[in-house]
Scaffold this motif. Structure first.
Motif, PDB file in Angstrom:
ATOM      1  N   SER A   2       9.850   7.632   2.971  1.00 19.26           N
ATOM      2  CA  SER A   2       8.615   8.349   2.703  1.00 19.26           C
ATOM      3  C   SER A   2       7.408   7.522   3.161  1.00 19.26           C
ATOM      4  O   SER A   2       7.506   6.304   3.365  1.00 19.26           O
ATOM      5  CB  SER A   2       8.495   8.651   1.214  1.00 19.26           C
ATOM      6  N   ARG A   3       6.298   8.199   3.304  1.00 19.67           N
ATOM      7  CA  ARG A   3       5.074   7.501   3.715  1.00 19.67           C
ATOM      8  C   ARG A   3       4.610   6.518   2.654  1.00 19.67           C
ATOM      9  O   ARG A   3       4.052   5.470   2.958  1.00 19.67           O
ATOM     10  CB  ARG A   3       3.982   8.504   4.021  1.00 19.67           C
ATOM     11  N   ALA A   4       4.860   6.845   1.390  1.00 19.54           N
ATOM     12  CA  ALA A   4       4.481   5.934   0.313  1.00 19.54           C
ATOM     13  C   ALA A   4       5.284   4.637   0.399  1.00 19.54           C
ATOM     14  O   ALA A   4       4.742   3.540   0.219  1.00 19.54           O
ATOM     15  CB  ALA A   4       4.698   6.601  -1.038  1.00 19.54           C
ATOM     16  N   MET A   5       6.573   4.753   0.704  1.00 25.06           N
ATOM     17  CA  MET A   5       7.412   3.568   0.829  1.00 25.06           C
ATOM     18  C   MET A   5       6.997   2.743   2.047  1.00 25.06           C
ATOM     19  O   MET A   5       6.948   1.513   1.975  1.00 25.06           O
ATOM     20  CB  MET A   5       8.878   3.976   0.946  1.00 25.06           C
ATOM     21  N   GLY A   7       4.026   2.630   3.307  1.00 21.36           N
ATOM     22  CA  GLY A   7       2.760   2.008   2.936  1.00 21.36           C
ATOM     23  C   GLY A   7       2.953   0.814   2.024  1.00 21.36           C
ATOM     24  O   GLY A   7       2.269  -0.205   2.150  1.00 21.36           O
ATOM     25  N   LEU A   8       3.908   0.927   1.107  1.00 23.97           N
ATOM     26  CA  LEU A   8       4.217  -0.183   0.219  1.00 23.97           C
ATOM     27  C   LEU A   8       4.734  -1.385   1.001  1.00 23.97           C
ATOM     28  O   LEU A   8       4.298  -2.516   0.796  1.00 23.97           O
ATOM     29  CB  LEU A   8       5.253   0.250  -0.821  1.00 23.97           C
TER      30      LEU A   8
END
Length: 75
Positions: A2-5, A7-8
């Motif tokens: 995912s984009r959140a992962m 980004g993390l």
């Protein structure tokens, strides 16, 4: 992923570079991350070589045309 992962992971890499290498390493990692992102988008077909210089309305039209072709191909 995912984009959140993504980004993390990118944030953690920048944090480690800033902590261990200083501000210069932080900037180098950030710049190389942007270059890697653009190369990845070029390879995925999300970004074309002329996309940075094309007006926004043309990009929307091209995206819609690409979606129509993809939908026709799936039928």
């Amino acid at each position: 992923m995912s984009r959140a992962m993504a980004g993390l992971i990118a944030g953690m890499a920048l944090g480690f570079a800033g902590f261990f290498g200083g501000f210069g390493a932080f900037l180098l990692v950030a710049a190389l991350g942007v270059v890697g992102l653009m190369v990845g988008q070029l390879m995925d077909g999300d970004l074309g070589p002329g996309s940075l210089f094309r007006p926004r309305d043309d990009q929307q039209r091209i995206r819609e045309d690409r979606r129509r072709v993809h939908e026709q191909w799936l039928r």
